[in-house]
Design a protein around this motif. Sequence first.
Motif, PDB file in Angstrom:
ATOM      1  N   ILE A  43     -46.406  23.462 -31.231  1.00 45.81           N
ATOM      2  CA  ILE A  43     -45.308  23.574 -30.262  1.00 45.81           C
ATOM      3  C   ILE A  43     -44.577  24.883 -30.499  1.00 45.81           C
ATOM      4  N   LYS A  44     -44.221  25.143 -31.746  1.00 46.74           N
ATOM      5  CA  LYS A  44     -43.479  26.358 -32.097  1.00 46.74           C
ATOM      6  C   LYS A  44     -44.285  27.604 -31.768  1.00 46.74           C
ATOM      7  N   SER A  45     -45.567  27.619 -32.100  1.00 49.44           N
ATOM      8  CA  SER A  45     -46.369  28.816 -31.833  1.00 49.44           C
ATOM      9  C   SER A  45     -46.558  29.021 -30.330  1.00 49.44           C
ATOM     10  N   THR A  46     -46.656  27.945 -29.561  1.00 43.87           N
ATOM     11  CA  THR A  46     -46.774  28.067 -28.105  1.00 43.87           C
ATOM     12  C   THR A  46     -45.503  28.671 -27.529  1.00 43.87           C
ATOM     13  N   VAL A  47     -44.372  28.181 -27.968  1.00 42.68           N
ATOM     14  CA  VAL A  47     -43.081  28.704 -27.500  1.00 42.68           C
ATOM     15  C   VAL A  47     -42.932  30.172 -27.887  1.00 42.68           C
ATOM     16  N   ASP A  48     -43.347  30.526 -29.094  1.00 42.85           N
ATOM     17  CA  ASP A  48     -43.262  31.927 -29.536  1.00 42.85           C
ATOM     18  C   ASP A  48     -44.083  32.844 -28.625  1.00 42.85           C
ATOM     19  N   VAL A  49     -45.290  32.408 -28.282  1.00 38.41           N
ATOM     20  CA  VAL A  49     -46.152  33.193 -27.385  1.00 38.41           C
ATOM     21  C   VAL A  49     -45.492  33.337 -26.013  1.00 38.41           C
ATOM     22  N   ILE A  50     -44.955  32.248 -25.516  1.00 39.53           N
ATOM     23  CA  ILE A  50     -44.285  32.266 -24.204  1.00 39.53           C
ATOM     24  C   ILE A  50     -43.121  33.249 -24.202  1.00 39.53           C
ATOM     25  N   LEU A  51     -42.273  33.170 -25.218  1.00 39.49           N
ATOM     26  CA  LEU A  51     -41.086  34.028 -25.254  1.00 39.49           C
ATOM     27  C   LEU A  51     -41.418  35.497 -25.497  1.00 39.49           C
ATOM     28  N   ALA A  52     -42.565  35.766 -26.106  1.00 38.78           N
ATOM     29  CA  ALA A  52     -42.968  37.148 -26.366  1.00 38.78           C
ATOM     30  C   ALA A  52     -43.578  37.826 -25.140  1.00 38.78           C
ATOM     31  N   ASP A  53     -43.932  37.042 -24.135  1.00 36.40           N
ATOM     32  CA  ASP A  53     -44.543  37.579 -22.922  1.00 36.40           C
ATOM     33  C   ASP A  53     -43.513  37.540 -21.791  1.00 36.40           C
ATOM     34  N   PRO A  54     -43.071  38.702 -21.283  1.00 35.68           N
ATOM     35  CA  PRO A  54     -42.024  38.719 -20.262  1.00 35.68           C
ATOM     36  C   PRO A  54     -42.337  37.880 -19.015  1.00 35.68           C
ATOM     37  N   GLN A  55     -43.577  37.906 -18.546  1.00 40.04           N
ATOM     38  CA  GLN A  55     -43.921  37.124 -17.355  1.00 40.04           C
ATOM     39  C   GLN A  55     -43.875  35.629 -17.634  1.00 40.04           C
ATOM     40  N   LEU A  56     -44.484  35.211 -18.739  1.00 38.01           N
ATOM     41  CA  LEU A  56     -44.468  33.790 -19.087  1.00 38.01           C
ATOM     42  C   LEU A  56     -43.052  33.322 -19.397  1.00 38.01           C
ATOM     43  N   SER A  57     -42.310  34.146 -20.079  1.00 34.66           N
ATOM     44  CA  SER A  57     -40.928  33.809 -20.400  1.00 34.66           C
ATOM     45  C   SER A  57     -40.119  33.560 -19.135  1.00 34.66           C
ATOM     46  N   GLU A  58     -40.280  34.421 -18.156  1.00 34.86           N
ATOM     47  CA  GLU A  58     -39.574  34.271 -16.868  1.00 34.86           C
ATOM     48  C   GLU A  58     -39.941  32.951 -16.196  1.00 34.86           C
ATOM     49  N   ILE A  59     -41.205  32.601 -16.253  1.00 31.59           N
ATOM     50  CA  ILE A  59     -41.654  31.339 -15.646  1.00 31.59           C
ATOM     51  C   ILE A  59     -41.094  30.144 -16.406  1.00 31.59           C
ATOM     52  N   PHE A  60     -41.353  30.084 -17.709  1.00 31.88           N
ATOM     53  CA  PHE A  60     -41.013  28.906 -18.497  1.00 31.88           C
ATOM     54  C   PHE A  60     -39.505  28.732 -18.710  1.00 31.88           C
ATOM     55  N   GLN A  61     -38.737  29.805 -18.601  1.00 29.97           N
ATOM     56  CA  GLN A  61     -37.291  29.668 -18.739  1.00 29.97           C
ATOM     57  C   GLN A  61     -36.632  29.198 -17.448  1.00 29.97           C
ATOM     58  N   ASN A  62     -37.390  29.140 -16.369  1.00 28.98           N
ATOM     59  CA  ASN A  62     -36.811  28.760 -15.083  1.00 28.98           C
ATOM     60  C   ASN A  62     -37.427  27.506 -14.475  1.00 28.98           C
ATOM     61  N   ILE A  63     -38.156  26.743 -15.262  1.00 27.94           N
ATOM     62  CA  ILE A  63     -38.705  25.478 -14.780  1.00 27.94           C
ATOM     63  C   ILE A  63     -37.595  24.432 -14.772  1.00 27.94           C
ATOM     64  N   HIS A  64     -37.579  23.639 -13.716  1.00 31.51           N
ATOM     65  CA  HIS A  64     -36.610  22.545 -13.617  1.00 31.51           C
ATOM     66  C   HIS A  64     -37.347  21.291 -13.180  1.00 31.51           C
ATOM     67  N   PRO A  65     -36.933  20.120 -13.685  1.00 35.09           N
ATOM     68  CA  PRO A  65     -37.604  18.881 -13.299  1.00 35.09           C
ATOM     69  C   PRO A  65     -37.392  18.586 -11.819  1.00 35.09           C
ATOM     70  N   ALA A  66     -38.378  17.946 -11.205  1.00 27.00           N
ATOM     71  CA  ALA A  66     -38.325  17.649  -9.772  1.00 27.00           C
ATOM     72  C   ALA A  66     -37.494  16.412  -9.467  1.00 27.00           C
ATOM     73  N   GLY A  67     -37.173  15.624 -10.456  1.00 25.95           N
ATOM     74  CA  GLY A  67     -36.385  14.415 -10.216  1.00 25.95           C
ATOM     75  C   GLY A  67     -37.227  13.163 -10.324  1.00 25.95           C
ATOM     76  N   THR A  68     -36.616  12.049 -10.036  1.00 28.62           N
ATOM     77  CA  THR A  68     -37.254  10.751 -10.176  1.00 28.62           C
ATOM     78  C   THR A  68     -38.214  10.478  -9.032  1.00 28.62           C
ATOM     79  N   LEU A  69     -39.425  10.086  -9.360  1.00 31.29           N
ATOM     80  CA  LEU A  69     -40.388   9.653  -8.354  1.00 31.29           C
ATOM     81  C   LEU A  69     -40.232   8.133  -8.225  1.00 31.29           C
ATOM     82  N   LEU A  70     -39.944   7.661  -7.026  1.00 34.60           N
ATOM     83  CA  LEU A  70     -39.633   6.259  -6.792  1.00 34.60           C
ATOM     84  C   LEU A  70     -40.865   5.362  -6.650  1.00 34.60           C
ATOM     85  N   LYS A  71     -42.054   5.906  -6.796  1.00 39.46           N
ATOM     86  CA  LYS A  71     -43.297   5.167  -6.553  1.00 39.46           C
ATOM     87  C   LYS A  71     -43.342   3.819  -7.270  1.00 39.46           C
ATOM     88  N   ASN A  72     -43.045   3.781  -8.537  1.00 35.71           N
ATOM     89  CA  ASN A  72     -43.189   2.558  -9.319  1.00 35.71           C
ATOM     90  C   ASN A  72     -42.097   1.527  -9.062  1.00 35.71           C
TER      91      ASN A  72
END
Length: 167
Positions: A58-87
């Motif tokens: 987990i730590k090494s994956t996060v380190d790689v993400i933060l070291a790459d400007p493009q990946l960092s921009e993507i992963f720092q701006n992900i937000h959950p979509a909310g509750t899916l009412l299906k179940n």
Amino acid sequence: MWDRIKHKFEKFPARMAVARKIVELGLRVGENGKIYLDDVEINDVALARSVNVDRRTIKSTVDVILADPQLSEIFQNIHPAGTLLKNIAKNLGFGVVEIEADAGNAGIIARSTELISIEGLSIRQAHAGDPELEEHPKLTIITEKPVKGNLINEFLKIPGVKRVSIY
């Protein structure tokens, strides 16, 4: 996005699995190297357990993400979509239509929602699975009332639709 992620992690399948899980769950990587669901910090050990990797992965994956400007921009701006009412749709008196289709076909959402609209039903939610994340992505539509089963044949006429479940 996935091409960039795959390129960065192609030699590290465990890290790829972690990155995929982060996206799948709508988790965000903070500048401080912590992982969050909205503003709730996610424990590295719990995430590692869910992906079946060591917490150091987990730590090494996060380190790689933060070291790459493009990946960092993507992963720092992900937000959950909310509750899916299906179940819980049945408990709420809602209907569910699940459609499995070829993701490359255009118009599946448009035609599906048109069929529901013709029945005079309102759509409460619609969620389309990402074909990059799921082996068999589904379009899930939650309606204000249950959909009549006789519509299955109409959904199956939509080009690219393989399977339909109504409940």
